[in-house]
Design a protein around this motif. Structure first.
Motif, PDB file in Angstrom:
ATOM      1  N   LEU A  12      87.316  43.082  15.558  1.00 61.00           N
ATOM      2  CA  LEU A  12      87.627  41.827  16.837  1.00 61.00           C
ATOM      3  C   LEU A  12      88.105  40.897  15.877  1.00 61.00           C
ATOM      4  N   VAL A  45      91.500  48.166  22.883  1.00 59.33           N
ATOM      5  CA  VAL A  45      90.743  46.596  22.977  1.00 59.33           C
ATOM      6  C   VAL A  45      92.032  45.750  23.641  1.00 59.33           C
ATOM      7  N   LEU A  50      88.296  38.929  20.929  1.00 57.91           N
ATOM      8  CA  LEU A  50      87.314  38.123  20.225  1.00 57.91           C
ATOM      9  C   LEU A  50      86.796  36.631  21.093  1.00 57.91           C
TER      10      LEU A  50
END
Length: 563
Positions: A12, A45, A50
């Motif tokens: 992340l 992702v 994050l």
């Protein structure tokens, strides 16, 4: 309850650094944390993961602090804390803060109730006065709204008149030819072009898209002696493409009919990230191709694709690699903070230079025995084979120095940095000769025009071009240190640029997926091409009639260029 592993957290952070433009930091983290060895599918992702994860964590702490407090009714609105409180305090401290806040709210509520009882009597007395005041206020507001409508109508009328004048001026300028600014010594031009004109767009019949790589293509280079194009990719291969000579229309060749030699850097499975090909360079004769990769090894191949040398000395990925003009030495720069000169014939390293305190980002030969190196440590060192200390130190940049390039005579060195400046240095002095400060963001690369003494264009002005994350390409007078022109046509960071061999054109490639070709003499865009991925490098062939570019969508593109 599921938990976040250190590998997932590293990924992340790695993605956050990439998305924020901290490419070198992302690369260093990825290399040291072994991101390439993880089994995380990056395609799963989402962008900004994050930040979203941290925000969700803060929201959870808020909910925990509120719901765990016995005095709070779950039907109430949550009391939201400041982010710093959530980060620096535990749940018990947050609950104490919440209880104190509720106690103060109850005290204020009791005080308000007492005050209301006292005010009710006075309220009734003044009710009549207030009603009259409200009616008066309503009339005033109505008048104000009418005045505002009239003002808006007048503004619209003025805007319409301005737009008509602007359109007339735009029509006038579109029919005017741009003046020749370099020869006349006029003020710098700020050229803003939108590359959408179909008349300038290179037709598909003049384009060949070379497919075969299975990961982003980050480097490409034409052979100086034959119609061969080399490309290097994150799929752990380099390829040598045989490009037909002459125009694509005349030879009637399709993209699928262009053959390629595959230079494998990994045994067995492909896409081995530690074998990413990061840089490549042909020797002066075009007989040998050198490649550098993330495994810290340099490899030398014949033009037929045969591996003849594997050079191992570095302890980190190789970011830059150059042959000297004579072709007897190869120079490499690595993340391990060193530069190494290799004796090609002996197939061994001749000298390792350990001067930098950060990764070496670029290297460039001044002549056959001396060269310059640049680094994330903001320093530039001039080194010479046989010397154990730098011959000269250039200090002046305030950020990572991304690129260094010698002029055709080897007397001036150009550099560019994350500090948004480019600088010109002379071997005759220790401080920079010129500080070029017109860019507003990081400058990724600089290139000298092939002009002046020692080139095929000796009578042309000595100029330098710079490409920046501010989406512009700027042209500079290298002798005076003045900006001659700013080319403002891209919609994203410009990673690469290249001069045509005759010095009359500049090709630039950007993350906006477009290649723009600029006429220096006319100061305008003359050709455009838009692909399907960000562009990492562009280069011209030796005849100046073809331009190659490598893309993030795993493709290589070759354009016919004719004016």
């Amino acid at each position: 309850m599921s938990s976040l592993t250190s590998v997932e957290l590293n990924f992340l952070v790695f993605r956050y650094l990439q998305e924020s433009g901290f490419t070198h930091s992302a690369f260093t983290l990825g290399y040291e944390a072994g991101i390439n060895k993880s089994n995380i599918d990056g395609n799963m992702v989402p962008p900004g993961a994050l930040i979203k994860f941290v925000q969700k964590g803060l929201q959870y702490m808020e909910m925990e602090a509120n719901l765990s407090n016995g005095e709070v009714d779950v039907d109430e609105d949550f009391s939201f804390f400041q982010p710093l409180d959530l980060i620096s305090k535990d749940v018990k401290e947050l609950q104490d803060m919440l209880r104190e806040k509720k106690r103060k709210e109850r005290d204020r509520e009791k005080e308000r109730d007492r005050s209301k009882d006292n005010d009710k009597e006075v309220e009734r007395e003044h009710e009549g006065d207030r009603n009259r005041a409200k009616e008066k206020d309503r009339h005033e507001k109505q008048k104000e709204r009418e005045r505002e409508r009239e003002r808006i109508e007048r503004e619209k009328e003025r805007e319409l008149q301005t737009l008509l004048i602007f359109c007339d001026m735009q029509h006038l300028f579109s029919n005017m030819s741009l003046c020749v600014f370099i020869c006349t010594g006029a003020e710098p031009m700020d050229i803003s072009m939108t590359p959408t004109s179909q008349t300038n767009h290179i037709p598909s019949s003049d384009v060949r898209i070379l497919e075969g790589h299975t990961s982003e293509v980050c480097a490409c280079a034409w052979s100086p002696s034959a119609s061969l194009l080399a490309s290097g990719s994150g799929d752990a291969t380099a390829r040598i493409w045989s490009i037909p000579e002459g125009s694509f229309k005349s030879v009637h060749t399709s993209s699928s009919s262009i053959n390629a030699l595959i230079l494998k850097h990994a045994k067995g499975k492909s896409n081995e990230k530690s074998k990413d090909v990061t840089t490549l360079d042909w020797n002066g004769e075009g007989s040998l191709l050198a490649t550098g990769s993330c495994d810290g090894q340099a490899r030398i191949w014949t033009a037929n694709g045969d591996l003849i040398s594997t050079l191992s000395k570095h302890k980190g990925p190789i970011f830059s690699l150059k042959w000297n003009k004579k072709g007897d030495y190869l120079l490499t720069g690595s993340v391990d903070r060193t530069a190494v000169v290799w004796d090609v014939k002996a197939e061994e390293w001749k000298q390792q230079f350990e001067f930098h305190s950060g990764p070496t980002l670029d290297v460039d030969w001044r002549n056959n025995v001396s060269f310059a190196t640049s680094s994330t440590d903001t320093m530039i060192y001039l080194c010479k084979i046989g010397e154990t200390r730098p011959v000269k130190v250039f200090a002046g940049h305030q950020g990572e120095v991304n690129c260094v390039k010698w002029d055709p005579t080897g007397s001036l060195l150009a550099s560019c940095s994350d500090d948004s400046t480019a600088k010109i240095w002379s071997v005759k002095q220790n401080t920079f000769v010129h500080d070029l400060q017109e860019h507003t963001k990081e400058i990724y690369t600089v290139r000298w025009c092939p002009s002046g003494p020692g080139t095929n264009n000796p009578n042309k002005q000595l100029t330098i071009a710079s490409a920046s994350f501010d989406s512009t390409v700027k042209l500079w007078d290298a002798e005076l240190g003045k900006m001659l022109c700013s080319f403002n046509g891209h919609g994203g960071p410009v990673y690469s640029l290249a001069f045509s061999p005759n010095g009359e054109y500049i090709a630039s490639g950007s993350l906006d997926k477009s290649i723009l070709i600029w006429s220096i003499k006319e100061g305008k865009i003359v050709k455009t091409y838009t692909g399907y991925g960000g562009i990492f490098e562009v280069c011209w062939n030796k005849e100046g009639n073809k331009i190659a570019a490598c893309f993030a969508d795993n493709s290589v593109c070759v354009l016919d260029f004719r004016m």
